[in-house]
Every structure is written in C-alpha cells, then in structure tokens.
Design a protein around this motif. Sequence first.
Motif, mmCIF file in Angstrom:
data_model
loop_
_atom_site.group_PDB
_atom_site.id
_atom_site.type_symbol
_atom_site.label_atom_id
_atom_site.label_comp_id
_atom_site.label_asym_id
_atom_site.label_seq_id
_atom_site.Cartn_x
_atom_site.Cartn_y
_atom_site.Cartn_z
ATOM 1 N N CYS A 1 48.773 34.164 43.178
ATOM 2 C CA CYS A 1 48.572 35.414 42.429
ATOM 3 C C CYS A 1 47.372 35.266 41.497
ATOM 4 O O CYS A 1 47.151 34.211 40.897
ATOM 5 C CB CYS A 1 49.818 35.752 41.610
ATOM 6 N N GLU B 1 46.761 37.652 38.925
ATOM 7 C CA GLU B 1 47.174 38.099 37.598
ATOM 8 C C GLU B 1 48.338 37.239 37.107
ATOM 9 O O GLU B 1 49.509 37.531 37.355
ATOM 10 C CB GLU B 1 47.587 39.569 37.638
ATOM 11 N N SER C 1 49.831 43.155 39.976
ATOM 12 C CA SER C 1 48.437 43.544 40.191
ATOM 13 C C SER C 1 47.828 44.036 38.878
ATOM 14 O O SER C 1 48.525 44.215 37.880
ATOM 15 C CB SER C 1 48.362 44.654 41.246
ATOM 16 N N LYS C 2 46.546 44.259 38.913
ATOM 17 C CA LYS C 2 45.892 44.759 37.713
ATOM 18 C C LYS C 2 46.389 46.143 37.341
ATOM 19 O O LYS C 2 46.489 46.485 36.163
ATOM 20 C CB LYS C 2 44.375 44.791 37.928
#
Length: 1025
Positions: A255, A257, A580-581
């Motif tokens: 990942c 993030e 996620s962002k």
Amino acid sequence: MSMFSPTLMGSFSGDTCNNVPQYGGHSTLLEQAKEVSIYVQSSQHSWKLVVVFVQMDQMCACDHQKVPSVISSAVREVDAALQLLHAQLKRTIVSVALWDGELETMQSKYIQSCPCLELNQGGEVRIQKATLTHALQASLDELLVKKRWYSDRDDFTVILQDKPLFAHLTSAHIGKPLSGSQASHEIDKLIVQLWTNLLQPTSADHNTGDNGNSIALQCPTVDRPFVRTEWNSPTDRTSSTSPVLHPTTGTELHCEEVSPSNSTPTSVHELRPGDIRVVAAVGDSLTAGNGIASSQTNVLDVLTQYRGLSWSIGGDGNLTTVTTLPNILKHFNPNVTGYSVGRGKQHTPHAFLNQAVAGATSKDLPTQVRTLVARMKNDSRINFESDWKVITVFIGGNDICEHCFNSLLYSVENFVKKIEESLDYLHKEVPRALVNLIEPIHITPLREMHLNSSLKCPTWLVEILCACVVLPMPSSAAVEKLEELNKKYQLVLSELVESNRYDTRPDFTVVIQPFFREVIVPRLPDGRPDRSFFSADCFHLSQRAQTQMARSLWNNMLEPLGNKTTLQDFSTDMKLKCPSKTSPYIRTYLNSNYTYVGPSPTPAPNTNWGSDFSCVDLAPSDSVPTSVHKLRPADIKVVAAVGDSITAGTGAKARNLLEISREYKGVSWSIGGDRTLDTVTTLPNILRKFNSALKGFSKGQGSLQKGFNMAVEGATTLDIQKQIKDLIAAMKKHKEVNFDEDWKLLTIFVGGKDLCHYCTDQNNLSPKNYSHNLMLALDKLYKEVPRMLVNLVEIMQIDTLKEVKKKTLGCSLLQRISCPCVINPTENSPELEEMKRINHEYQAEIHNLISGSRYDLKDDFAVVLQPFLHTSFIPYIGEGEADTGFFSLDCFHISERAHAEMAIALWNNMLEPVGGKRAYNNFTYDRSKIQCPSEASPFIFTKVNSIPHPPVTTTTAIPATTTYTSTSSPTQMPTCASPQPVWVPVIVGLVSLLVGITVAGLIFSFVLRKKSKTESAVELEKRRT
C-alpha cells in the motif's frame, strides 16, 4: 438378546438380581472385573458377552501438561481389567464403551470432580470434556491394536464401541428434564446404539427419516450373522487428513498510503489505519484461537488456545508469516499494541486485550467487555483517553448451537439484548474507539463436514459441541428453522446499529462487518469439503481459515457502508485492499455517505395467543363409550372447572390496576371459550376442534356467561366442596346437558391461596387438610356424577413467584398482599425454607390421595393427576430476569399468555400416559406445540389405559430392520429372521460390567420399564410418585 437365546442368563430380573455383582460408586474397573469373573465361573462352557463401561465424568486435567498422564492412567486401568478378564474367562467377547452420562448435567458433575474449573466457564468445560473423551477413545483404540484385541486364542476377543454413549435427557426446547416417555425414548436409543455396535456392520440405511422419533433396530443378516469382532469386521484406520495444498498463511501488502494523520484525529470518521494505537477483541473460541495450529489428527490439541494466531487480535510473527488484523495494522503503525501472542487463556498476560472465552455465548459478552475495559484502563502501555482503539466483537455461533436446548435463553431478543448491553457499556466507558461488530457466522454449511463419512470427521464430538446444527435431518423443518434463526441473529445486529444508538459523539462508532453473512464451503478437486480449513474436530477453524477471516475483516473495514462484501468464500485467493488518497479512512456511516434507516418502530404488544392445530383424526368413537378408559377427545360433550382466581381468569387481560380484579373467564386456560383456537388458546377451544357442540365453557368477563366455570377468586380447598355442589346442580339443571349420558371433563386446580396464607393459619391450611378437602370434593363427584373424567392439576412450586419482580406499584405492593407467606420471607430464610417444605407436602398429599384405588372402582369415572406444574419455573428473558409478560400487573395473577401456555400443557398432559407425563412447564410461545392423539393411542390417558399390553407375536415375512416408535405404548420388539445356528451358541450369556451409579441407573431404568408390563395400575402410579 433373549430373542436369540431364550436361555440367556445375566438378566437383572426376579431372584437373579440377588446374584448379580453389585458395584459401589467408587469401585475400580479391575475390582468389578474380578467380581464378574467370579459371577460367571459356572458358565465357562457358555459364550459370554461382557460390556465394559468406561466412565468419563471422573476424568480431570486442569493443566494441559497433565492430559497425557490422565489419559494414560485411564488406559492402564482398562488394560488391567481386560487382562484379568482375558486370564479368567473363556468363550468371551468383551465390548468396551465410553459412557459420559447426561450431557446437560455433565458440566456440573465434571466441575465437581474438577474443582479447578470455574462455573462460568461452561462452554469451555464442554469443549474440554468432549476432546478428552475423543482422546481416550483414540488411546483405547491404539491399546487394542497394540494388544491385537487380546485375541491370542480363538475364544476371547475385545472390541471398542465406535463412539461413546451419550444420554440426551433434556428437553430440546427449554433445557429441563424430559418427561418419562421422552427420557425412555432417549434411553432406548442408547440401548439400540449399543446393540447395533455389537453386530457386524451392514451397508443398509437404518435411518427412519423422522428426526429420531422412530428407532431402526438392526438385525443380523444371512451374510453377516456374527457378533462383531475386529477379525470379522476390521475397522478402517486409513488417514482422515486432507492434503494441505496451500500451507502459506502469510500475506503480501503493498500500500502507498500508510502514513497516519498529520495530527491525532478527533473524529472516528477521519480515522486512518496508521492512527490506530490499540487493538482488542471479545468473543468465543474462534477468537480465543482454539485449535488454530493443531494437526488434523490431534483432536486433543483443540483445547490449546493459539491466541497469537487469532484472526482479529493475534500478533505472532509478522504479516508475511501470519495474517491477522493486528499484523496488518502493524504495516501502518509498528507501535500498535493490545494484541495477544503465544498460547494461553484469557486471564494470562500473553492474552492482553484478547478477552474472548472458549464456549462463550452472548450472555457472557457483558462480562468480557467489562474485563476488557478494566484491562485497558489499568495498563501503562495504553493512554486510555488519547489512544485510538479498534475493538472487534464476534459472538453468536454457540448461541445457535444451544438454541434448541433453551429457546428462551438463546432467543433472538435475548441475543440482541446482550449485544446491546455490551455495546452500551463500551459507548459509555471507552473514548476514541471504533467497534467492528461481526455478524454471526452462517453456520449451517458446517453440516456438510459431517454428512460425508469419507472425511472421517469426529461427528459424535461435534454433536456434543453443536447438536442443534449437526443433528437435524437434511431438508427437515429443524434445518429450515436453524437457517431462519441464523438470519435473524444477523439482521437484529444491523437493526441495532442502524438505530443511531452509538453515534451520539464524534469519537465513537459501531460498524457492522457482514463478510460472514453467507459462507461457501471450500472444496477439494473431487468436490468434497476441504478439511484443511478446519481444526482436527471439524468444528473449529484452522490457521488457513483464520487467514481468510483476517483478510475479509480488513477488506470489510475499507469498504463503504452499503457496499460491503457479504460472502465468505474460503477457497478464493483473496487480496488485501489498500486505503487510497481519495478514501484514506476506515469506513464509517459518515465517511461512506450512508444514511441509517433509524430505529424500527416498537411493535405493538401481541394480543393473539392462539395456536395452530394439525390433528387429523377428529372423529368420536363409533358408539358412545361406556368406559372412561376408552374416551376419545371428540366423545367429550361437557367441560367444567372449579378452583380459584387462576381458573376464574382474574386480571388475565388487565391493562391497569383498576382492572386487576376483573375476571376474564373467556380466556381461562381450562374452561374459557372466547373466540376460537386461532386467537385464544384454551382447553375448550382445543376440544371444540373435535366437537363443535361442546357445552359448559365460559365466555367474556364476569359471571353472565360463566357456563360451568365455578371458580371463585380467593378460594381455598375448603371452598371446593361448595363449588362442586353448585356445579352438579347447574349441570342437572342445564337443558342441553344429558346428565346421565353425556361425557364430562372437569378440571380442578386449587391450593395457591392455601399456600400463600399458610403461615397465618397453619392448622386449617395444613397439607393434611388440603388433601382431606380435595378428597371430600372428589368423593361427592364419584358418588353423584356419572361419565366423568377429572383432571386434577398438581399445585405449582409457588416460591418461584419471588423471581417475578418489577418496579411498579402493582408488583411491589399487591404481590405481597396476595401471597405474604412466600413473598415476604427473605431468600434462604428459615421461613421460606419452611414454605418450600410445606409446598412439597401439598404435592405429596395430592399424589397419595389418588395413588390408591379409591376412585377406580367405577368404569365411567376416573381421576387423573396432571403434573405439568410439579417442577414449575418462571420463563426468563435473560439470565436471572423473569419474563413478567406471563403475569398480570400485580405480578401474581397470570396473563392471557400464561393461560394459553397452561392450556397447552394441560392438553398435552392428557395425551401422555400415567407414569410418563411431563412434570414441568414449557412456557415458550410456539403456535405448533399442541399434540394430537395417535392411531395407536386415541384415548385420553387414565391409569388403566396407560398400562402397556404385551406385544403381539407375528410370523410374517422378516425385514432386515424393524422400526418402532418410543412413546407411551409398549416397545415393539424386532421381528428378525430366524437366528442362524452360529448365532445361538455365541449369545448365551450377557453380563454387563457397570461403572458407577449413573450406568447402573441406565440399565435398571430399562428393566423397570420391562417389568412395568405386568404391574397393576396402582403399582405403576406408586412407583411414579
């Protein structure tokens, strides 16, 4: 066995009982073997069958390190007994069987012999006892293989029963002892199991297909006529393990993030994985880690709690070797704490914030939660106020496993109530917390592991752990109800969370994680279920399954509400999701833009206490019977009742205190006739299904339509004579009643007022006067009323009223006024103990009154004691909390709901034989509880027609098996083929080697039923009382 050899010896009847070895409760197997050897010395030239019962409730191993020595000690004791029998006896087959007594009393007995165990570890005790039993069974099998079944000569051998003997002598609905006929049925099944395992196995299916109501009794066949031995029927000991094709339990996670928030968030809706500092969990054995790393052949190791490998809270190794939620979170925050490591129970330091308890049900959850919060508050590694916490709650599997034994305690309502209590406590006490509430697992797929014998799962062990799931027949109504219950358990959790109850502040929320809503069983290439996902007991889950659970939980946490995965397919190669962002947070309702539906509207109180009716044979006798012992329900033309406020219907439908004194006679359990059975359950409404022209029932309120309901509020037994006098006059006067020709059913229930005021007038309200007054009333009926059947309902155990508590004026004040001698004394006081003693004397007096032949000399009159209140108890809506819905507003008189339950209990008692009647109440709302007369027993039972008649011998064609139903009627013996010549010399002697008092009780209960065929009705009733 006497059918095959009429000269059978060893039968415990008549004078031979004096010669049978008598074993004390503490004699060893070796001592008993010596006595048996002496007993059969004179029969050395005859073939003998010796059954060795190895009793399990004496085994105790509190320390897992001592388990092997405990097992070894038991094996040595059996070996010593077998060696002695081998040395002393010729022409002998020895059958070894493990015996574990009654499963539902096993726990208390086991704890008594194992004082190191605590009472609140009930579920864990059951797991330990079951696995110890399995380990001993396996060890005894190894012993016999090693000793070559002691068959160094042709006239001696030893066999091991395929599975232990377990007696299920408890109701499948409420956890109370079964009635005599039902307990007899369970004992019959044990005897048939013992018998079947003595025969050579056949490929024939002996399942009757009716969920065990009938028993298939196997017979020797032409091609397999012998008593089973290891030589003529070798046991298949091939490996039962499945190959582990994908042993890897680690996971790769890539990942981008992974960083926490720039500053510690104040809102749970902005919580990133890296912000989580503390993990915790509560639940049952799936969270405690039982058997996660056990090999598939080591059932005993299922007792080991591999907490460090637990899917939601384990912290052993790292994510590349062990997939758990904490190890996933460590990828985002290496400083996360709270996880468990290694092995051990919940109170050990290694468990840390894993407070799950093996065998726990929802009722245990509040205790776990309180212990968890206390640990978090008192541990220096945790900043209780500032650290963000993820708490995983997973419970419910054991509730479903136990539901059929106590449907009240494990009801959907009680389940959600305990979850609510636990979440309420967390909401109140714990700041900065996100709670993962896991829906109960879809448990019915577990059945597939035990329907395929090629998997060689220890199904009998799982029948102990989860009988309600494993035992029902495929496609049966029981399985449908199980599925429905499972779905309701899941649904009520969603309804609880969607009420917004736990979203009153920004730093706390509860999120439903539904990945267990549906489960797909993993399969091998040949289509069979894959055992590698299960531990050795085929019940608990292995590390391979726990790995998938951890992945599913993590992915659920990152999926928005309204779009979460609800399917657990263990066989898929699941990849871990990443924040996620655009969605960096653990999902909650707020950051998912999800709108809760809000709390469900409070349902209106149930005002329909009707019942369904499924009886088919509703016809009366071909001609009006002249004997009360041949009275069918449809033959009854008139109903009547005498008694006190219960029968008068006082307060049954009261909505306020002003209505407490009203008499709702139309819903009275034994005499009311309001509306129809569909909406009002009473004895007359049941009888009207058989005879729509029934007379005498009461309707409405007050006395205008009282019919033959002569009950008066506040009446004692002294008043019953007047009620009887008035009843006789009313029946003679009634234009539509033929006093001489019509069959009449009278119900008498009185004594509550006598007991409640006994302490104020001990002379007049003594037990002797109680029975004397009843005797005078019955004498008058016996002398003056033709064609009558009298239901004499036994007085209840009235001290249970103390359990009925409610903080209202009615309950606080009126209950004491109504029953001062029971309510006022404190618990365990001498005054209360005296009242209990007097209560029992009342019950004994009523038994003595009708046990003789005083009312048995007329063919058209009978008095039958209906004992369903003998062992009375108050239904519970939770542990220790009585269900006041069965009572009126004064917590003394009963509600319409209780009237309906009493009506069903009375009717069902009427269809049960004397000596086999249910002696306790089953107050659980179920519209389908009404029993029906059978073709074999179409009459209402009296003492006379309850006496079994000898079976009729037939000479028709002989099937391989014969099915019989264990009810009140006599046990039908199998009509097996003429025995093969080789069979007769084998079975000439039967000697049962019993271990302890419990096993002796099993054998002698069978003997007593056998002797009862020749005993008189009076002797039958005396033995019952």
